[in-house]
Design a protein around this motif. Structure first.
Motif, PDB file in Angstrom:
ATOM      1  N   ASP A 171      28.668  22.271  34.684  1.00  0.00           N
ATOM      2  CA  ASP A 171      29.922  22.740  34.190  1.00  0.00           C
ATOM      3  C   ASP A 171      31.024  21.822  34.533  1.00  0.00           C
ATOM      4  O   ASP A 171      32.139  21.896  34.447  1.00  0.00           O
ATOM      5  CB  ASP A 171      30.588  24.048  34.698  1.00  0.00           C
ATOM      6  CG  ASP A 171      29.716  25.288  34.177  1.00  0.00           C
ATOM      7  OD1 ASP A 171      28.854  25.209  32.959  1.00  0.00           O
ATOM      8  OD2 ASP A 171      29.835  26.425  34.457  1.00  0.00           O
ATOM      9  N   ARG A 172      30.554  20.414  34.927  1.00  0.00           N
ATOM     10  CA  ARG A 172      31.502  19.492  35.249  1.00  0.00           C
ATOM     11  C   ARG A 172      32.393  18.943  34.215  1.00  0.00           C
ATOM     12  O   ARG A 172      33.397  18.428  34.684  1.00  0.00           O
ATOM     13  CB  ARG A 172      30.864  17.978  35.830  1.00  0.00           C
ATOM     14  CG  ARG A 172      29.755  17.537  34.948  1.00  0.00           C
ATOM     15  CD  ARG A 172      29.155  16.266  35.449  1.00  0.00           C
ATOM     16  NE  ARG A 172      28.148  15.828  34.861  1.00  0.00           N
ATOM     17  CZ  ARG A 172      26.994  16.009  34.352  1.00  0.00           C
ATOM     18  NH1 ARG A 172      26.415  17.227  35.019  1.00  0.00           N
ATOM     19  NH2 ARG A 172      26.028  15.539  33.416  1.00  0.00           N
ATOM     20  N   MET A 173      32.191  19.246  33.000  1.00  0.00           N
ATOM     21  CA  MET A 173      32.959  19.036  31.846  1.00  0.00           C
ATOM     22  C   MET A 173      33.931  20.267  31.393  1.00  0.00           C
ATOM     23  O   MET A 173      35.044  20.248  31.273  1.00  0.00           O
ATOM     24  CB  MET A 173      32.239  18.563  30.765  1.00  0.00           C
ATOM     25  CG  MET A 173      31.653  16.947  30.899  1.00  0.00           C
ATOM     26  SD  MET A 173      32.915  15.951  31.349  1.00  0.00           S
ATOM     27  CE  MET A 173      33.806  15.845  29.677  1.00  0.00           C
ATOM     28  N   MET A 174      32.904  21.420  31.490  1.00  0.00           N
ATOM     29  CA  MET A 174      33.556  22.637  30.859  1.00  0.00           C
ATOM     30  C   MET A 174      34.729  23.086  31.910  1.00  0.00           C
ATOM     31  O   MET A 174      35.745  23.442  31.016  1.00  0.00           O
ATOM     32  CB  MET A 174      32.308  23.716  30.780  1.00  0.00           C
ATOM     33  CG  MET A 174      32.642  24.992  30.435  1.00  0.00           C
ATOM     34  SD  MET A 174      31.789  26.191  30.367  1.00  0.00           S
ATOM     35  CE  MET A 174      32.494  27.691  30.128  1.00  0.00           C
ATOM     36  N   ILE A 175      34.445  23.385  32.907  1.00  0.00           N
ATOM     37  CA  ILE A 175      35.676  23.924  33.810  1.00  0.00           C
ATOM     38  C   ILE A 175      36.751  23.264  33.948  1.00  0.00           C
ATOM     39  O   ILE A 175      37.837  23.586  33.864  1.00  0.00           O
ATOM     40  CB  ILE A 175      35.075  24.114  35.272  1.00  0.00           C
ATOM     41  CG1 ILE A 175      33.865  25.247  35.220  1.00  0.00           C
ATOM     42  CG2 ILE A 175      36.156  24.452  36.253  1.00  0.00           C
ATOM     43  CD1 ILE A 175      33.214  25.467  36.588  1.00  0.00           C
ATOM     44  N   PRO A 176      36.659  21.746  34.119  1.00  0.00           N
ATOM     45  CA  PRO A 176      38.056  21.031  33.842  1.00  0.00           C
ATOM     46  C   PRO A 176      38.650  20.931  32.796  1.00  0.00           C
ATOM     47  O   PRO A 176      39.782  20.875  32.929  1.00  0.00           O
ATOM     48  CB  PRO A 176      37.587  19.505  34.416  1.00  0.00           C
ATOM     49  CG  PRO A 176      36.295  19.616  35.112  1.00  0.00           C
ATOM     50  CD  PRO A 176      35.395  20.750  34.569  1.00  0.00           C
TER      51      PRO A 176
ATOM     52  N   LEU B 104      30.937  32.650  42.031  1.00  0.00           N
ATOM     53  CA  LEU B 104      31.658  31.632  42.998  1.00  0.00           C
ATOM     54  C   LEU B 104      32.291  30.357  41.739  1.00  0.00           C
ATOM     55  O   LEU B 104      33.102  29.723  42.192  1.00  0.00           O
ATOM     56  CB  LEU B 104      30.808  30.942  43.891  1.00  0.00           C
ATOM     57  CG  LEU B 104      30.674  31.820  45.204  1.00  0.00           C
ATOM     58  CD1 LEU B 104      29.704  31.317  46.090  1.00  0.00           C
ATOM     59  CD2 LEU B 104      31.818  32.212  45.915  1.00  0.00           C
ATOM     60  N   ALA B 105      31.329  29.984  40.988  1.00  0.00           N
ATOM     61  CA  ALA B 105      31.768  28.987  39.919  1.00  0.00           C
ATOM     62  C   ALA B 105      32.848  29.414  39.101  1.00  0.00           C
ATOM     63  O   ALA B 105      33.946  28.766  38.967  1.00  0.00           O
ATOM     64  CB  ALA B 105      30.676  28.787  39.026  1.00  0.00           C
ATOM     65  N   ALA B 106      33.024  30.841  38.612  1.00  0.00           N
ATOM     66  CA  ALA B 106      34.056  31.499  38.195  1.00  0.00           C
ATOM     67  C   ALA B 106      35.344  31.335  39.095  1.00  0.00           C
ATOM     68  O   ALA B 106      36.567  31.219  38.409  1.00  0.00           O
ATOM     69  CB  ALA B 106      33.691  32.759  37.627  1.00  0.00           C
ATOM     70  N   LEU B 107      34.939  31.643  40.002  1.00  0.00           N
ATOM     71  CA  LEU B 107      36.151  31.601  41.372  1.00  0.00           C
ATOM     72  C   LEU B 107      36.961  30.237  41.530  1.00  0.00           C
ATOM     73  O   LEU B 107      37.996  30.211  41.386  1.00  0.00           O
ATOM     74  CB  LEU B 107      35.795  32.010  42.545  1.00  0.00           C
ATOM     75  CG  LEU B 107      36.717  32.084  43.699  1.00  0.00           C
ATOM     76  CD1 LEU B 107      38.000  33.143  43.350  1.00  0.00           C
ATOM     77  CD2 LEU B 107      36.196  32.424  44.906  1.00  0.00           C
ATOM     78  N   VAL B 108      36.078  29.376  41.293  1.00  0.00           N
ATOM     79  CA  VAL B 108      36.363  27.879  41.314  1.00  0.00           C
ATOM     80  C   VAL B 108      37.361  27.465  40.264  1.00  0.00           C
ATOM     81  O   VAL B 108      38.466  26.836  40.365  1.00  0.00           O
ATOM     82  CB  VAL B 108      35.125  26.832  41.505  1.00  0.00           C
ATOM     83  CG1 VAL B 108      35.797  25.504  40.970  1.00  0.00           C
ATOM     84  CG2 VAL B 108      34.626  27.095  42.818  1.00  0.00           C
ATOM     85  N   ALA B 109      36.699  27.920  39.144  1.00  0.00           N
ATOM     86  CA  ALA B 109      37.529  27.638  37.812  1.00  0.00           C
ATOM     87  C   ALA B 109      38.906  28.519  37.863  1.00  0.00           C
ATOM     88  O   ALA B 109      40.075  27.909  37.511  1.00  0.00           O
ATOM     89  CB  ALA B 109      36.906  28.129  36.617  1.00  0.00           C
ATOM     90  N   ASN B 110      38.874  29.589  38.144  1.00  0.00           N
ATOM     91  CA  ASN B 110      40.204  30.392  38.075  1.00  0.00           C
ATOM     92  C   ASN B 110      41.140  30.072  38.946  1.00  0.00           C
ATOM     93  O   ASN B 110      42.280  30.068  38.969  1.00  0.00           O
ATOM     94  CB  ASN B 110      39.871  31.956  38.138  1.00  0.00           C
ATOM     95  CG  ASN B 110      39.156  32.603  37.119  1.00  0.00           C
ATOM     96  OD1 ASN B 110      40.001  32.665  36.091  1.00  0.00           O
ATOM     97  ND2 ASN B 110      37.923  32.799  36.956  1.00  0.00           N
ATOM     98  N   THR B 111      40.459  29.527  40.252  1.00  0.00           N
ATOM     99  CA  THR B 111      41.488  28.911  41.403  1.00  0.00           C
ATOM    100  C   THR B 111      41.913  27.951  40.845  1.00  0.00           C
ATOM    101  O   THR B 111      43.490  27.513  40.789  1.00  0.00           O
ATOM    102  CB  THR B 111      40.699  28.782  42.635  1.00  0.00           C
ATOM    103  OG1 THR B 111      39.957  29.767  42.874  1.00  0.00           O
ATOM    104  CG2 THR B 111      41.501  28.191  43.777  1.00  0.00           C
TER     105      THR B 111
END
Length: 535
Positions: free
Chosen positions: A29-34, A142-149
C-alpha cells in the motif's frame, strides 16, 4: 524442573509474524495509503483557508451559519453548523465527507489484507510459515491505523496552522481517524463473516450508507444533532464531538470504545474459523439454465451490487432534488459561492445550476460503480476463478463481455434511478432531470473503457483505474471551489459534458466521448484476446 507456561503465551503465538505481515501490507500500500492520506487530509486541512476566501467577513459567515441552520434539507447533506468561525465552518463543510472517506479508505485496506488474501490463496502460502492465526487481522488493522493516523496528523497540523486553534484542530483530526478505525473494525468483522471480499466490502459499505441516512434524517429533524437517529449513527456521534464549538471529548471516547469493541469481536470470530472459511458460506448450486452462460454468471455475481447501487441512487436523487429549492437560501448574496455553484453546474439560474451539479456528482460516483464492475474481471482472473470458465467452451471475449454488459448497462440503470429520484425530490418535470442524469453516461463509459483497456493490455495496472476515477471526482467536486483553471478541470471527461438542465444540449462532446469509450473497450478486448491469463 518444570517450566510454567503462562496462558498468555498462546495469545502471543497467535500474533506471531504480525510485524512481517505489517511490513508487507505497508509495502503493498505504499502508493495507496499516502495518496489517500494526503488527498483526504489535505482536503479537510485546506478547508479553513478556502472558506475564508468564500466568506470574507464575520457577517457573511454568520449569515451562512443561520441559513444552514434554517434549511433542513441542506442539514441532511452537510450536517448542522455549530459556530461561524472558519474552523467551525470547515468542520461543517468538510468534516462529514471526511468521515465518510476515512471509513471507505479503512474498509478497503482491511478487506484487502484479510479476506482478499484468503480469497486469492496468498494467505495460505504466508500461513505455511511462522504466522499466527490472528496475525493477518492484526496487521490489517495496524495498516488501517497507520493510514488514519496520517490523515489525523495532516488535518490537525494544517488546521492548527490556519486557525491557530490546536485543540479544536486535533478534535477534528482525531475524530476523522477514529471514525476510520470504527469502520476498519466493522470491515474486519465482515471479513470473518463472509467468504467473499466483494461481499465484505459491500456489507460494510451498506452499514456506512445506513449510518449516513440515519445521520441525515436526524439532522433534518433537529438543528443541533440531538435527535435519537443521530445517536444511532456513528456519523452522528462524530458531528457531536463539535470541533471549534466547545469540544465534547467524551463523545470521541465513545467512538474509540465502539471501535475497540468491534475489533475484539473480530478477534473472537477470527479464532473460531478455519483459513478460507466463513460463518456465512455462499450457497452452492448447479450451473443450470441462465447461470450456465457467461452473461448469466456475471449477472449472478453482480446482481446484488446493481440493485444496491440503484436503490442508493434513487434515495440520493430524492435527497438532492429536495435540496434544490434551498440552494438560493444557502448562497444568499454571496457572489463567490454563487460563482462556485455556477462553475460546477453551468452559467444558468442557481436552481438549475445546483441540479446540474448534483447530476454531475451522481455521474462521478456512478463511474466508481462502473469501473469497479469492470475490475471484477481482474478479481476473477487473479483469484483463479476465470480459468475453469475459460477452460470450457467460453472464449475470453465472451466471458469479459458478460461482465461488461453488467458494468455499462448497470451504470445506465443506476443513472436512470438517480434521475427519477432527482425529479421526484424536486417536483418538476421528469424529462429534463432524467436527461441531466443520462447525459453523464458517455463520461462514465469512457472511464470504464479505460479500465477495460488497462485490464486487457496492462492487467497489473488495472486497479489504478479507480485512482483515475477518484482524480476526476476530486476535480469535479473540489476543483471549482479551489478555482482551478479550466484546462485542469477538463482533464476529467465530465468537464466536457453539457451541464443540463438549463442549457442547450450539445451532442458533439457526447458523441465523441461515446466513440472514445467504444474504442477503449475494443482495444482492451483485443489485448485480452492476445495475452496470457494472469495467475
Amino acid at each position: 524442573m518444570t517450566t510454567m507456561v503462562l496462558p498468555l503465551d498462546g495469545h502471543f503465538r497467535e500474533l506471531a509474524g504480525t510485524r512481517g505481515l505489517l511490513r508487507l501490507a505497508l509495502r503493498r500500500d505504499r502508493m495507496m495509503i499516502p495518496v489517500w492520506a494526503v488527498a483526504l487530509g489535505g482536503l479537510v486541512a485546506s478547508g479553513a483557508s478556502t472558506l475564508e476566501k468564500v466568506y470574507t467577513t464575520a457577517a457573511q459567515r454568520a449569515d451562512i451559519a443561520r441559513s444552514m441552520s434554517d434549511n433542513g434539507s441542506l442539514r441532511a447533506l452537510y450536517g448542522p453548523v455549530f459556530g461561524d468561525s472558519p474552523g467551525a465552518l470547515t468542520a461543517w463543510r468538510f468534516g462529514g465527507f471526511g468521515y465518510v472517506l476515512a471509513a471507505v479508505m479503512s474498509l478497503l485496506i482491511v478487506v484487502r489484507h484479510t479476506r482478499e488474501e484468503e480469497e486469492t490463496g496468498r494467505q495460505e502460502l504466508l500461513s505455511s510459515a511462522m504466522v499466527g492465526r490472528r496475525a493477518p487481522l492484526t496487521s490489517a488493522l495496524l495498516a488501517a491505523l497507520v493510514a488514519n493516523t496520517a490523515v489525523a496528523a495532516i488535518i490537525t497540523a494544517g488546521l492548527a496552522k490556519s486557525t491557530g486553534n490546536t485543540a479544536s484542530s486535533a478534535a477534528l483530526g482525531l475524530t476523522t481517524g477514529a471514525v476510520g478505525m470504527l469502520f476498519a473494525a466493522m470491515a474486519a468483522i465482515m471479513a470473518q463473516v463472509t467468504e467473499s471480499a466483494r461481499l465484505a466490502k459491500g456489507l460494510t459499505g451498506a452499514v456506512l450508507g445506513a449510518a449516513f441516512l440515519l445521520r441525515a434524517a436526524g439532522d433534518t429533524a433537529t438543528r443541533d444533532a440531538s435527535s435519537v437517529l443521530d445517536r444511532l449513527s456513528p456519523l452522528g456521534w462524530a458531528e457531536n464531538v463539535r470541533p471549534y464549538a466547545g469540544e465534547r471529548w467524551w463523545v470521541l471516547l465513545i467512538i474509540v470504545a465502539a471501535a475497540l469493541a468491534q475489533g475484539a469481536a473480530a478477534y473472537v470470530l477470527a479464532g473460531r474459523r478455519d483459513l478460507g472459511m466463513s460463518f456465512v458460506p455462499p450457497r452452492p448450486g448447479p450451473a443450470e439454465g441462465r447461470i450456465a452462460t457467461a452473461f448469466g454468471l456475471a449477472w449472478r455475481l453482480q446482481r446484488g451490487g446493481v440493485l444496491g447501487w440503484a436503490i442508493g441512487f434513487a434515495l440520493a436523487g430524492l435527497l438532492f432534488g429536495g435540496m434544490a429549492d434551498g440552494a438560493a437560501a444557502l448562497v444568499g448574496d454571496n457572489a463567490r459561492t454563487r460563482e462556485i455553484v455556477q462553475r460546477m453546474g453551468g452559467q444558468t439560474g442557481l436552481t438549475d445550476a445546483f441540479l446540474a451539479t448534483m447530476a454531475g456528482l451522481l455521474g462521478m460516483v456512478a463511474a466508481l460503480y462502473a469501473t469497479s464492475s469492470v475490475l471484477r474481471l481482474h478479481g476473477e482472473e487473479t483469484g483463479g476463478r476465470a480459468e475453469p470458465v475459460l477452460a470450457a467452451s467460453v472464449g475470453r471475449v465472451r466471458w469479459a463481455a458478460g461482465h461488461l454488459v453488467i458494468a455499462f448497462g448497470g451504470a445506465a440503470l443506476i443513472m436512470v434511478t438517480g434521475g427519477l429520484g432527482l425529479a421526484a425530490g424536486h417536483g418538476g418535470d421528469t424529462g429534463p432531470l432524467l436527461g441531466a442524469a443520462l447525459v453523464q453516461l458517455p463520461a462514465i463509459w469512457t472511464l470504464a473503457g479505460l479500465a477495460v483497456l488497462l485490464f486487457g493490455a496492462f492487467p497489473r495496472l488495472a486497479p489504478g483505474a479507480l485512482g483515475v476515477v477518484a482524480l476526476c471526482l476530486a476535480l469535479g467536486w473540489i476543483g471549482p471551489a479551489l478555482n482551478l483553471p479550466t484546462a485542469v478541470l477538463d482533464v476529467s471527461p465530465f468537464g466536457h459534458l453539457p451541464k443540463l438542465p438549463g442549457v442547450e444540449m450539445a451532442w458533439t462532446p457526447v458523441l465523441l466521448l461515446t466513440s472514445l469509450a467504444a474504442v477503449l473497450v475494443g482495444a482492451g478486448l483485443e489485448a485480452l484476446r492476445r495475452r496470457d491469463v494472469v495467475g
